[in-house]
Design a protein around this motif. Structure first.
Motif, PDB file in Angstrom:
ATOM      1  N   MET A 132       0.832  -1.201   0.000  1.00 14.40           N
ATOM      2  CA  MET A 132       0.000   0.000   0.000  1.00 14.40           C
ATOM      3  C   MET A 132       0.866   1.250   0.000  1.00 14.40           C
ATOM      4  SD  MET A 132      -3.160   0.790  -0.104  1.00 14.40           S
ATOM      5  CE  MET A 132      -3.872   2.398  -0.213  1.00 14.40           C
ATOM      6  N   LEU A 133       1.837   1.207   0.940  1.00 10.54           N
ATOM      7  CA  LEU A 133       2.741   2.356   1.019  1.00 10.54           C
ATOM      8  C   LEU A 133       3.505   2.490  -0.291  1.00 10.54           C
ATOM      9  CD1 LEU A 133       3.564   4.436   3.176  1.00 10.54           C
ATOM     10  CD2 LEU A 133       5.634   3.082   3.497  1.00 10.54           C
ATOM     11  N   ASP A 134       3.844   1.331  -0.791  1.00  8.25           N
ATOM     12  CA  ASP A 134       4.551   1.296  -2.064  1.00  8.25           C
ATOM     13  C   ASP A 134       3.708   1.947  -3.165  1.00  8.25           C
ATOM     14  OD1 ASP A 134       6.740   0.541  -3.647  1.00  8.25           O
ATOM     15  OD2 ASP A 134       5.457  -1.019  -4.540  1.00  8.25           O
ATOM     16  N   LEU A 135       2.439   1.603  -3.129  1.00  6.79           N
ATOM     17  CA  LEU A 135       1.509   2.148  -4.127  1.00  6.79           C
ATOM     18  C   LEU A 135       1.488   3.671  -4.049  1.00  6.79           C
ATOM     19  CD1 LEU A 135      -0.756   1.277  -6.180  1.00  6.79           C
ATOM     20  CD2 LEU A 135      -2.347   1.701  -4.326  1.00  6.79           C
ATOM     21  N   ILE A 136       1.430   4.161  -2.813  1.00  8.64           N
ATOM     22  CA  ILE A 136       1.354   5.615  -2.656  1.00  8.64           C
ATOM     23  C   ILE A 136       2.656   6.261  -3.096  1.00  8.64           C
ATOM     24  CG2 ILE A 136       1.165   7.469  -0.955  1.00  8.64           C
ATOM     25  CD1 ILE A 136      -0.744   5.598   0.576  1.00  8.64           C
ATOM     26  N   LEU A 137       3.761   5.674  -2.641  1.00  7.93           N
ATOM     27  CA  LEU A 137       5.040   6.317  -2.895  1.00  7.93           C
ATOM     28  C   LEU A 137       5.439   6.249  -4.361  1.00  7.93           C
ATOM     29  CD1 LEU A 137       7.216   5.484   0.223  1.00  7.93           C
ATOM     30  CD2 LEU A 137       6.184   7.651  -0.473  1.00  7.93           C
ATOM     31  N   SER A 138       5.114   5.124  -4.979  1.00  2.00           N
ATOM     32  CA  SER A 138       5.597   4.968  -6.348  1.00  2.00           C
ATOM     33  C   SER A 138       4.881   5.901  -7.321  1.00  2.00           C
ATOM     34  CB  SER A 138       5.424   3.518  -6.787  1.00  2.00           C
ATOM     35  OG  SER A 138       4.057   3.240  -6.912  1.00  2.00           O
ATOM     36  N   LYS A 139       3.777   6.474  -6.898  1.00  2.00           N
ATOM     37  CA  LYS A 139       3.018   7.304  -7.838  1.00  2.00           C
ATOM     38  C   LYS A 139       2.699   8.680  -7.291  1.00  2.00           C
ATOM     39  CE  LYS A 139       1.080   3.188  -9.776  1.00  2.00           C
ATOM     40  NZ  LYS A 139       0.044   2.184  -9.606  1.00  2.00           N
ATOM     41  N   TYR A 140       3.517   9.134  -6.342  1.00  3.89           N
ATOM     42  CA  TYR A 140       3.116  10.370  -5.653  1.00  3.89           C
ATOM     43  C   TYR A 140       2.914  11.529  -6.623  1.00  3.89           C
ATOM     44  CZ  TYR A 140       8.013  11.803  -6.020  1.00  3.89           C
ATOM     45  OH  TYR A 140       9.237  12.138  -6.503  1.00  3.89           O
ATOM     46  N   ASN A 141       3.668  11.572  -7.695  1.00  9.03           N
ATOM     47  CA  ASN A 141       3.489  12.652  -8.666  1.00  9.03           C
ATOM     48  C   ASN A 141       2.076  12.681  -9.237  1.00  9.03           C
ATOM     49  OD1 ASN A 141       6.022  13.793  -8.628  1.00  9.03           O
ATOM     50  ND2 ASN A 141       6.080  13.911 -10.862  1.00  9.03           N
ATOM     51  N   TYR A 142       1.586  11.480  -9.526  1.00 14.19           N
ATOM     52  CA  TYR A 142       0.241  11.405 -10.084  1.00 14.19           C
ATOM     53  C   TYR A 142      -0.795  11.841  -9.060  1.00 14.19           C
ATOM     54  CZ  TYR A 142       2.585   8.596 -13.612  1.00 14.19           C
ATOM     55  OH  TYR A 142       3.415   8.162 -14.586  1.00 14.19           O
ATOM     56  N   TRP A 143      -0.597  11.341  -7.820  1.00 13.34           N
ATOM     57  CA  TRP A 143      -1.590  11.699  -6.788  1.00 13.34           C
ATOM     58  C   TRP A 143      -1.668  13.210  -6.632  1.00 13.34           C
ATOM     59  CZ3 TRP A 143      -4.040   7.513  -6.471  1.00 13.34           C
ATOM     60  CH2 TRP A 143      -3.430   6.266  -6.271  1.00 13.34           C
ATOM     61  N   ILE A 144      -0.475  13.815  -6.566  1.00 18.20           N
ATOM     62  CA  ILE A 144      -0.467  15.270  -6.345  1.00 18.20           C
ATOM     63  C   ILE A 144      -1.101  15.969  -7.536  1.00 18.20           C
ATOM     64  CG2 ILE A 144       0.967  17.305  -6.009  1.00 18.20           C
ATOM     65  CD1 ILE A 144       1.258  15.740  -3.629  1.00 18.20           C
ATOM     66  N   SER A 145      -0.797  15.523  -8.735  1.00 18.32           N
ATOM     67  CA  SER A 145      -1.373  16.218  -9.888  1.00 18.32           C
ATOM     68  C   SER A 145      -2.892  16.054  -9.908  1.00 18.32           C
ATOM     69  CB  SER A 145      -0.736  15.745 -11.194  1.00 18.32           C
ATOM     70  OG  SER A 145      -1.064  14.418 -11.427  1.00 18.32           O
ATOM     71  N   ILE A 146      -3.376  14.884  -9.464  1.00 19.01           N
ATOM     72  CA  ILE A 146      -4.833  14.713  -9.387  1.00 19.01           C
ATOM     73  C   ILE A 146      -5.416  15.671  -8.361  1.00 19.01           C
ATOM     74  CG2 ILE A 146      -6.641  13.109  -8.656  1.00 19.01           C
ATOM     75  CD1 ILE A 146      -4.950  10.889  -9.921  1.00 19.01           C
ATOM     76  N   PHE A 178      -1.178  19.028 -17.248  1.00 22.16           N
ATOM     77  CA  PHE A 178       0.126  19.003 -17.920  1.00 22.16           C
ATOM     78  C   PHE A 178       1.159  18.310 -17.034  1.00 22.16           C
ATOM     79  CE2 PHE A 178      -1.221  23.290 -19.902  1.00 22.16           C
ATOM     80  CZ  PHE A 178      -2.199  22.644 -20.624  1.00 22.16           C
ATOM     81  N   LEU A 179       1.089  18.595 -15.729  1.00 24.39           N
ATOM     82  CA  LEU A 179       2.024  17.951 -14.802  1.00 24.39           C
ATOM     83  C   LEU A 179       1.867  16.440 -14.864  1.00 24.39           C
ATOM     84  CD1 LEU A 179       4.050  17.967 -12.490  1.00 24.39           C
ATOM     85  CD2 LEU A 179       2.147  18.218 -10.901  1.00 24.39           C
ATOM     86  N   PHE A 180       0.601  16.023 -14.954  1.00 26.89           N
ATOM     87  CA  PHE A 180       0.310  14.599 -15.059  1.00 26.89           C
ATOM     88  C   PHE A 180       0.995  13.997 -16.290  1.00 26.89           C
ATOM     89  CE2 PHE A 180      -2.464  11.322 -16.819  1.00 26.89           C
ATOM     90  CZ  PHE A 180      -2.580  10.467 -15.746  1.00 26.89           C
ATOM     91  N   TYR A 181       0.874  14.690 -17.392  1.00 28.93           N
ATOM     92  CA  TYR A 181       1.506  14.212 -18.630  1.00 28.93           C
ATOM     93  C   TYR A 181       3.021  14.155 -18.489  1.00 28.93           C
ATOM     94  CZ  TYR A 181      -2.251  14.003 -22.124  1.00 28.93           C
ATOM     95  OH  TYR A 181      -3.330  13.643 -22.870  1.00 28.93           O
TER      96      TYR A 181
END
Lengths: 125, 177, 487, 487
Positions: A1-15, A46-49
């Motif tokens: 779970m933590l891995d899931l959050i950490l590995s994609k933090y850029n996406y989460w923040i952009s969302i 754009f950040l997401f992209y």
């Protein structure tokens, strides 16, 4: 779970950013505020992209003799286009707002709508 | 770690920019938001995009906003009526819904920076190799922009043209030609 | 060949402000010329596609999926034909109408924007690249925002602004969706994406992408709960723009939706992987009823037509949602037919406004005596909207019904019938006022000028013609759907 | 020659359509306009006779005019029923035109052109309906009849007439779209065809419940039959000028409904299917109820036209009853009653109109002694009434006699008392009028005592005398007609 959050933090923040922008676009009453929200919304997309284009240990997508891995240039290209689209929309929107202000002396949506509703009643009766 | 900080800044700036009632400071913070975004993109190696955003997002856009503000009103009007609150709740619901769909879609995304991601393995290799071999252009972004996806660029130019014509058409004063 | 279809209007749009500087009349003539040439190219393409089955153009010679590809097959051929034809008529019509409604100094820019809008919608139709689609959607949207804002009343400004906000949300949703698709497949070419998507249908990314693209396009399409921008935008835009948007704007979005649902995703995905289609059928049915009911409540003729459009969009999406060959054929037929009849009706509403300055239905008492031809055309186009046999409206509704029955969706039948009844009522209200109420004025005749009534006559006659001689539209749509589903 | 003949069924109805532009063209020349109307009526009747001859030489004529889709066509055909129906309509059109000249001139009507135009259009739609070869064609002309009669219903232009007109439209269009069209669509779906076929279109494997549902939809969809839950439009339509009530609401429109019912029962369902599902009992019950209640309500009316209208409702159900008994005699009775009722009822309406023009009397209680002032009119009225009651020596006897034979043959003996009661009721509501007209003292009409309009009275009296005498002649000349029906 933590891995899931950490590995994609850029996406989460952009969302998160997108949603902040979208909220501003829908909920705000001030016409300019909506456009500010729109800007945030679009730039976050754009950040997401751009995040999508990043490759671990990649270098900038410019030919370099010592480079092993380049980052993905395609999202960059797409976003260059999209930025221009975004700024164009902003410009048109602001021009519209200036016209609206000239006509209604207000940039608050509910006030303008009230004026318009009154006008409509007058023409009907 | 610095990336996390930058992203946090983005969140704070965006919230402030939406929240504040003073439109001028809102615009200025938006400009700062764009600027931080530029840094983030530079750190993500998207140099060309960062340049453009610095010029267009942080620069031109701010100027347009400011000139629009100077022709209209600076402040957003305060309101504490109940009606608006229901409306805001509605907006929040939409946003939460959209956000959750987006988050749902992110769950099985390739991890950030994953080299195995399809996005990197379908079109990109051809562009990266082809840029030098086919076209002899060092900057891949330029080569894609100008040749492989040149028509997007034409579209982009058309968009600017449209915006220009629109602004002139909307703001042209009486008596002018 | 296909490239020219898009390039010519773009080129014309550059020329109009230039020549407009010397004399404003040039802007009109150049636009007319451009529209004629584009239409000729479309006819030319039509002949090629009919003989070869498919026409494509690779930009810069780069093969897809690497370069951007333009494809014309059966489906977008129909769209090209109807769009370029309607556009030609709108340009002819707009000479008189725009001279009256739009300030002189803005006229050449108005034509420039019309051409840009035309470029945008043509681009949406021909492109085979999903990101390119987004760019063209934005070109068309931006120009339409301004075109609406140029309307004669100040309501048009707010209408335009609302459309801008919702339109941008829609377009950005599409952009997000494209991002997810790109992430999942790494490709941007529609045909290529389609083949790459099949093995990963159960990916959450793909579902999210689907949701966002569909939502975004439905916003552009003004499907019922997302329709709020449409009525004011159509009603307060300049008359010719209202007609153009009603006849082509939403149709192109509908086309884009069909493309995405069937050329990027497949029926299998839409119906089996996610329960999209079932939900979509219900939304469409609600849209049909809601649009018709809201149209009943309107006093303003143009607004009534706009709400009726919302109902008619429901028909189009209904056909898309039921996703069998017959219903899809009905849907495409309805795109074609509704373009014709709404164009005629908006032209007529604009003509009445042009001659008499009235918009409210109640003010049109006895207007049939003053404008007998106009109102005769209104009756025909109106009956076509109701779906009376021997008009185009019947054919598409019939196919939708057959599609519904073959899918065993029997509840669709009463909805379509009720909505036909409702549309009969709101059309009849206008006819009754115009024909059977005594007029206040004593003027004997005040028809629209020839330049305005001729386009009305042409579309109205086509409403009847294609209702009687149905082979051509049936053949074209059948072939189009065969290609669309077959691949 | 072959082609020329086969296009004839379509041509017959188009004569009325073609006459319309000429009437509009010569709208300022009264006699030319009336001449055109008379001429086309005569031409039409001649052509129908020609078709009758063709039919007797056992040539069934059939033609597709328009093919919308392979299974949906606008097609025409001839058979005995259609020739009878078209024959009556065109012959009575001729007579009614004469009568209308007197009526309109007598009342100094200003909207003559629109009257004649819509009259011709209604006749066009009626005869086209008579020759329709499938349900779709039937539906189109069925709707057109409603639309074309609407302007005639609101001819007076008063608020009352507009209200009535709206109800008229709402009833007829509403039921036909909601039920009739649904039934057609379902029929097309189940059987793949909408063509009338003397063997029926339903095959054995169709579920009984569905067939029953379809039958119900058809019964309520064809509201022009004025069977009892859907009858109330007919009294409403009586605000129309009397020639309209006479020809359209006693002959053309209501008979169109009955005719469609005949087609549906005999050429869509057929007696075998109906007997299998016992669906005809629905019709038997509905029509019996209508016969009795129609007469009872008629008895309570003081307005002459309203009494005639309710009498029409009751009499139409005789025809429906005849059709639903599903045997040879009853069907013959139905078809003959179609003819006889047409002549009898038109006579009665003619008389009502003549009385109105002459003295502005509308109420039955004011009719006392009128027979002394208008002997010819009241004589014809007496003929019509006697025929309606079914007194031997008048046409009405024949159809009642045949109907009894049909009832006996079908074994539904409980229908005899109904027929008896209804005959008594008929006598109750007609005979007092005749008696008081002839045997009571003439009172001055208190409303406008000096009003006696003698202008153009001959133009009205001759037609009503002719139709009155025809009811007499029919009794003796019925053998020939019966053999035509039987053939």
């Amino acid at each position: 779970m933590l891995d899931l959050i950490l590995s994609k933090y850029n996406y989460w923040i952009s969302i998160l950013l997108m949603m902040i922008g979208l909220y501003g676009m829908i909920a705000k009453n001030n016409l300019i505020k909506k456009i500010i929200g729109m800007n945030i919304f679009q730039v976050s997309v754009f950040l997401f992209y751009i995040s999508m284009g990043k490759v671990r240990d990649g270098t900038a997508p410019i030919h370099w003799d010592r480079a092993l891995i380049y980052d993905n240039p395609i999202p960059h290209v797409l976003i260059l286009t999209a930025i221009v689209v975004s700024i164009s929309t902003t410009a048109v929107a602001l021009a519209l707002i200036i016209r609206i202000y000239k006509n209604f002396q207000s940039i608050e949506e509910d006030q303008i709508l009230k004026v318009l509703a009154r006008e409509e009643n007058k023409t009907d009766s | 770690m610095i990336d996390i900080f930058l992203l946090m800044f983005l969140v704070i700036f965006s919230i402030y920019s939406i929240h504040t009632e003073d439109l001028l400071s809102s615009v200025i913070v938006l400009s700062a938001f764009s600027f931080v975004m530029t840094i983030v993109w530079t750190r993500l190696n998207a140099v060309d995009v960062a340049f453009t955003e610095a010029a267009v997002g942080a620069g031109v856009s701010t100027i347009i906003f400011l000139s629009a503000l100077s022709r209209t009103k600076r402040g957003e009007e305060k309101r504490v009526t109940k009606k608006i609150n229901i409306y805001n709740l509605f907006a929040a619901l939409i946003v939460i819904f959209t956000g959750s769909v987006l988050v749902y879609g992110t769950i099985d995304m390739p991890a950030f920076g994953d080299i195995e991601a399809p996005a990197y393995n379908v079109l990109a290799p051809r562009f990266i190799i082809g840029s030098m071999a086919e076209l002899g252009i060092k900057n891949f972004v330029t080569s894609i922009l100008a040749s492989y996806r040149g028509y997007d660029t034409l579209g982009e130019t058309t968009v600017i043209f449209t915006a220009g014509v629109s602004v002139v058409a909307l703001l042209r004063r009486k008596g002018g030609t | 060949m296909i490239l020219y279809i898009v390039i010519i209007p773009l080129f014309v749009s550059l020329l109009t402000p230039l020549f407009g500087m010397f004399n404003r009349k040039y802007a009109y003539f150049i636009s007319l010329l451009g529209a004629i040439i584009t239409f000729l190219f479309v006819i030319f393409t039509y002949k090629k596609v009919v003989t070869h089955g498919k026409e494509y153009y690779w930009f810069g010679g780069f093969e897809p999926p690497f370069g951007i590809e333009y494809v014309v097959d059966g489906l977008n051929l129909i769209l090209l034909l109807i769009i370029s034809f309607i556009y030609l008529l709108v340009i002819i019509y707009s000479k008189k109408s725009s001279e009256k409604e739009i300030e002189d100094k803005r006229l050449s820019l108005f034509y420039c924007l019309l051409n840009l809008f035309f470029t945008g919608i043509l681009g949406i139709v021909v492109t085979g690249d999903i990101f390119n689609l987004y760019v063209f959607v934005e070109i068309a949207s931006l120009s339409s925002y301004t075109l609406i804002a140029l309307g004669p009343k100040r309501q048009s400004l707010m209408a335009s602004y609302n459309y801008l906000i919702l339109g941008t949300i829609g377009a950005t949703f599409v952009l997000i969706g494209i991002g997810y698709i790109f992430m999942a497949t790494g490709s941007l070419n529609m045909a290529d994406i389609k083949s790459r998507l099949v093995p990963i249908y159960h990916s959450k990314m793909v579902r999210t992408a689907f949701t966002f693209i569909t939502l975004g396009l439905c916003l552009k399409l003004a499907l019922f709960p997302l329709h709020i921008w449409l009525p004011n935008a159509y009603a307060y835009a300049p008359s010719s723009v209202g007609a153009l948007l009603a006849a082509t704007g939403t149709k192109v979005s509908a086309y884009a939706l069909i493309r995405v649902l069937y050329s990027v995703f497949t029926i299998d995905f839409d119906t089996n992987v996610i329960p999209f289609n079932k939900v979509f059928v219900f939304i469409s049915l609600i849209a049909i009823l809601a649009g018709s009911f809201l149209a009943l409540a309107q006093k303003n003729l143009k607004k009534m037509l706009a709400y009726s459009s919302i109902g008619q969009i429901g028909y189009i999406t209904l056909g898309i949602a039921m996703s069998n060959e017959i219903s899809l054929q009905g849907s495409v037929l309805h795109i074609f037919n509704h373009s014709l009849m709404k164009c005629a009706l908006f032209f007529i509403a604009g003509g009445i406004f042009y001659k008499k300055g009235i918009e409210n239905i109640n003010d049109m008492k006895g207007i049939a005596k003053e404008m007998p031809f106009t109102m005769a055309f209104f009756v025909i186009a109106g009956l076509s909207l109701v779906g009376v046999p021997l008009t185009v409206g019947f054919l598409s509704k019939w196919y939708l019904l057959l599609g519904a029955i073959s899918q065993k969706y029997f509840f669709v039948i009463p909805v379509i019938l009720i909505s036909s009844l409702l549309s009969f009522i709101y059309i009849w209200r206008v006819i009754e006022t115009a024909y059977f109420k005594d007029s206040n004025s004593t003027k004997s005749s005040s028809e629209m000028p020839l330049g305005m009534i001729a386009p009305v006559a042409v579309v109205t006659i086509l409403c009847i013609y294609f209702g009687i001689f149905t082979e051509l539209p049936l053949l074209l749509t059948k072939e189009a759907i065969r290609i669309l589903i077959g691949n | 020659m072959e082609n020329y003949i086969s296009i004839l069924p379509a041509m017959v109805s188009f004569i009325a359509l073609i006459s319309v532009p000429f009437m509009i063209l010569f709208r300022d020349y009264n006699y030319v306009k009336e001449g055109i109307s008379l001429f086309s009526a005569l031409l039409m009747f001649t052509l129908v006779l020609l078709l009758g001859r063709e039919y007797l030489s056992e040539r069934i004529l059939y033609i597709d005019i328009i093919k919308i889709t392979p299974t949906i066509t606008i097609s025409f055909r001839t058979d005995n029923a259609s020739i009878i129906f078209a024959g009556i309509s065109s012959f009575l059109w001729f007579i009614t035109t004469f009568y209308s000249i007197g009526y309109l001139k007598g009342l100094n009507d200003k909207k003559e052109t629109s009257f004649y135009v819509f009259f011709a259009l209604t006749i066009f739609a009626t005869t086209a309906l008579a020759f329709s070869a499938n349900l779709i064609t039937t539906f189109v002309f069925y709707e057109l009849i409603t639309l074309f009669t609407y302007p005639l219903v609101i001819h007076k232009g008063t608020e009352d007439s507009k209200k009535a007109g709206r109800k008229y439209l709402a009833y007829l269009i509403g039921t036909s779209i909601m039920f009739f069209l649904t039934a057609i669509i379902l029929t097309h779906f189940i059987t793949g065809t909408t063509f009338f076929n003397s063997e029926g279109v339903f095959k054995k494997n169709v579920d009984n419940n569905i067939t029953l549902l379809l039958l119900l939809l058809f019964i309520f969809g064809v509201a022009k039959t004025a069977v009892m839950p859907v009858h109330s439009w007919l009294p409403n339509a009586m605000v129309a000028p009397t020639p309209v009530s006479a020809l359209l609401h006693a002959v053309a429109v209501v008979k169109a409904g009955v005719f469609v019912m005949y087609r549906i029962l005999n050429y869509i369902f057929t007696s075998q299917v109906l007997l299998a599902i016992k669906g005809h009992y629905i019709l038997i019950v509905l029509s019996s109820v209508t016969i009795i209640f129609g007469s009872l309500i008629a008895l309570r009316q003081n307005n002459l036209k309203l009494r005639l209208a309710y009498s029409t409702i009751s009499q139409l159900s005789y025809i429906i009853l005849g059709l639903s008994l599903l045997n040879e005699y009853a069907t013959k009775a139905a078809l003959s009653h179609l003819i006889i009722h047409a002549f009898s009822k038109i006579t009665l309406f003619f008389c009502a109109g003549a009385i109105y023009v002459k003295s502005h009397i509308t109420e039955i209680s004011d009719l006392e002694g009128i027979g002394k002032k208008m002997p010819i009119t009241m004589l014809a009225f007496t003929f019509g009434s006697l025929s309606m009651i079914g007194v031997p020596g008048f046409g009405g006897f024949i159809s009642k006699f045949l109907l009894m034979k049909g009832i006996a043959h079908s074994g539904n003996y409980f229908l005899f008392p109904i027929l008896g009661i209804s005959t008594l009721l008929n006598a109750f509501y007609f005979m007092p009028i005749v008696f008081s007209a002839f045997f009571k003292e003439y009172k001055f009409n208190s409303k406008d005592p000096h009003y006696v309009n003698k202008k153009y009275s001959l133009l009205m009296e001759i037609p009503l005398l002719i139709t009155g005498l025809v009811t007499l002649v029919l009794f003796f000349a019925f053998g020939g007609i019966l053999s035509f029906i039987g053939g």
